[in-house]
Design an enzyme around this catalytic site. Structure first.
Site, mmCIF file in Angstrom:
data_model
loop_
_atom_site.group_PDB
_atom_site.id
_atom_site.type_symbol
_atom_site.label_atom_id
_atom_site.label_comp_id
_atom_site.label_asym_id
_atom_site.label_seq_id
_atom_site.Cartn_x
_atom_site.Cartn_y
_atom_site.Cartn_z
ATOM 1 N N SER A 1 -9.600 -0.702 7.118
ATOM 2 C CA SER A 1 -9.054 -0.547 5.774
ATOM 3 C C SER A 1 -8.378 -1.783 5.190
ATOM 4 O O SER A 1 -8.033 -1.791 4.009
ATOM 5 C CB SER A 1 -8.069 0.631 5.729
ATOM 6 O OG SER A 1 -8.780 1.847 5.749
ATOM 7 N N SER B 1 -9.238 1.425 2.801
ATOM 8 C CA SER B 1 -8.388 2.166 1.908
ATOM 9 C C SER B 1 -7.261 1.322 1.303
ATOM 10 O O SER B 1 -6.599 1.774 0.374
ATOM 11 C CB SER B 1 -7.762 3.353 2.642
ATOM 12 O OG SER B 1 -7.004 2.917 3.759
ATOM 13 N N LYS C 1 0.843 -1.210 0.000
ATOM 14 C CA LYS C 1 0.000 0.000 0.000
ATOM 15 C C LYS C 1 0.871 1.251 0.000
ATOM 16 O O LYS C 1 1.879 1.312 0.724
ATOM 17 C CB LYS C 1 -0.902 -0.036 1.235
ATOM 18 C CG LYS C 1 -1.909 1.093 1.345
ATOM 19 C CD LYS C 1 -2.748 0.928 2.605
ATOM 20 C CE LYS C 1 -3.837 1.966 2.719
ATOM 21 N NZ LYS C 1 -4.654 1.797 3.953
#
Lengths: 434, 43
Positions: free
Chosen positions: A157, A133, A59
């Site tokens: 997330s 996310s 990420k």
């Protein structure tokens, strides 16, 4: 792992990236040449390097030396010379970072949408939300653009995209995996963890991320366990999802677990606590550059940061004290059970542009609905695993397993038992079309 | 709490929501509760 040579494994992942990333937006940055060079040096997996040659998507809030960290933002960027602790451990374990995965801007969102860098799309239906996310690592993993992903879970997330994309996602015990080298969102909630296709893959990643020697694959566990089905969270789920969660709990009972409904603290208390604590901490993180950069933020993130900086220390600390009470109440609700089970996201992936979702006939705003079963658990120091429990109309359903601090091994054992019950999640059709 | 509006409509709406949520978190029951976390709260 496939057992194929590292170079072939990385080439196959890069071919998937070339074919699918233009539509799905899983990666914001790809280092093809560097990945192939690393693959040539990778060797074969062994005790010291159990991830030798496996391609990973990280990420883009987590530093990878030699790649930009942009946090999915339009104008913010740093060029780290050192890996985040989690990435350093992965690389020491032989993993190859293919690139940086898409994220909601500064990880401050749950839907996987990103107005400045492009929305990440669900591989089961690109017109639907991926969840976020940690959207990029999830979508990359679900489509074999990576063997696995590394994300962060502050409010949900990792678990949200795992639920919507048919993956095993682990919110780790707070503090288990160090966060230096990670762009903070709200440090008293931030955790780092894996997204993987199976419980066994997630367990191997956890071993490496925590610096432990790689252990055996998790033993499926159901017989003899006492599980509590969280009544208040089950009530938040759309009925087809609730029915699937109940059916899976019944299957665990048939496999020898003692399953009973358990009352847990009111999720509305957690919402009040979380929104205040997160807004205040995030505003503090961004304070050094916010005034200068405010017009470059996505409008929803800017509004949350602007509001957060107005909160007083008294309001913040009162919310944190309530958080501790909530934790104590949840711990009391867990007395006599080994783990709590609940929905993850309480519905399947909604359309990309929907602002509301209809749950049991009632329209609800999208963001709180996506978070409703995840956010309460984020108040605790506990680990939580989202594991797939099949599909409804071709879209994955996620079940959440919540344990006491440090109980990741137990939760992944239950997840392995659920995998035996539910069978493998069908991979997205677009992942195998070539 | 005396919070100033930012002049940004969305931010002001967000702040109003946060303050309304804060009002639901009363002082009642907080005596002796410190804002720290850890294994001491778990059996």
């Amino acid at each position: 792992m496939s057992g194929a040579a590292p170079e072939a494994t990385v080439e196959a992942a890069l071919a998937q990236v070339e074919r699918l990333n233009p539509e799905l937006n899983a990666y914001l940055h790809v280092d093809a040449a560097g990945s192939l060079a690393a693959a040539r040096e990778a060797g074969t997996p062994n005790a010291e390097r159990p991830l030798a040659g496996v391609p990973i998507c990280v990420k883009d809030v987590i530093d990878v030396a030699g790649m930009p960290t942009t946090a999915g933002a339009a104008g913010w960027r740093r060029d780290p010379v050192a890996d985040a602790v989690a990435v350093a451990r992965l690389r020491a374990g032989g993993a190859i970072v293919i690139g940086k995965g898409n994220t909601n801007e500064f990880a401050y969102g749950i839907d996987g949408k990103n107005p400045s860098r492009g929305d990440c799309r669900n591989p089961y239906d690109p017109e639907r939300l991926s969840g976020g996310s940690s959207s990029g690592p999830a979508v990359a993993t679900a489509t074999a653009m990576a063997w696995a992903g590394i994300g962060t879970d502050t409010t949900g997330s990792i678990r949200a995209p795992a639920s919507l994309c048919g993956l095993v996602g682990v919110r780790t015990t707070r503090g288990l995996i160090p966060t230096p080298g990670v762009v903070p969102l709200a440090w008293s909630y931030d955790t780092v963890g894996p997204l993987a296709r199976t419980a066994a893959d997630a367990a191997l990643l956890l071993d490496v991320l925590t610096g432990r020697p790689a252990g055996a694959a998790p033993r499926p566990q159901a017989a003899g366990l006492r599980l509590g089905l969280a009544s208040e969270l089950l009530a938040l789920a759309d009925e087809p999802v609730a029915a699937r969660i109940r059916a899976t709990a019944e299957a665990l009972a048939a496999a020898g677990a003692a399953v009973e409904e358990r009352s847990v603290p009111d999720p509305a208390r957690a919402t009040a606590i979380h929104r205040i604590v997160q807004a205040a901490e995030a505003a503090t993180v961004h304070a050094p550059w916010f005034d200068e950069q405010r017009d470059r933020y996505a409008p929803d993130v800017r509004a949350r940061l602007e509001a957060g900086r107005q909160l007083s220390a008294e309001v913040y600390l009162r919310a944190q004290r309530h958080r501790r009470l909530f934790t104590r109440d949840f711990a009391a609700a867990m007395r006599g059970v080994d783990a709590i089970v609940a929905p993850s996201v309480p519905f399947t992936a909604p359309p990309l542009d929907a602002t509301e979702v209809t749950i049991n006939g009632k329209a609800q705003p999208m963001r709180p609905a996506l978070l409703s079963c995840l956010l309460p658990i984020s108040q605790l120091d506990c680990p939580a695993v989202s594991v797939p429990v099949g599909t409804i109309d071709g879209l994955p359903v996620g079940m959440q397993l919540i344990g006491r601090p440090g109980s990741e091994e137990l939760l992944l054992g239950i997840a392995a038992a659920i995998e035996e019950i539910s069978g493998p999640t069908p991979e997205p059709a677009m992942a195998r079309d070539s | 709490m005396a919070a100033k509006g930012s002049g940004d409509e969305a931010a002001d709406a967000e702040l109003a929501q946060l303050l309304a949520l804060a009002a639901t978190l009363s002082e009642q029951g907080l005596e002796g509760v410190e804002p720290v976390f850890g294994p001491q709260d778990w059996e």
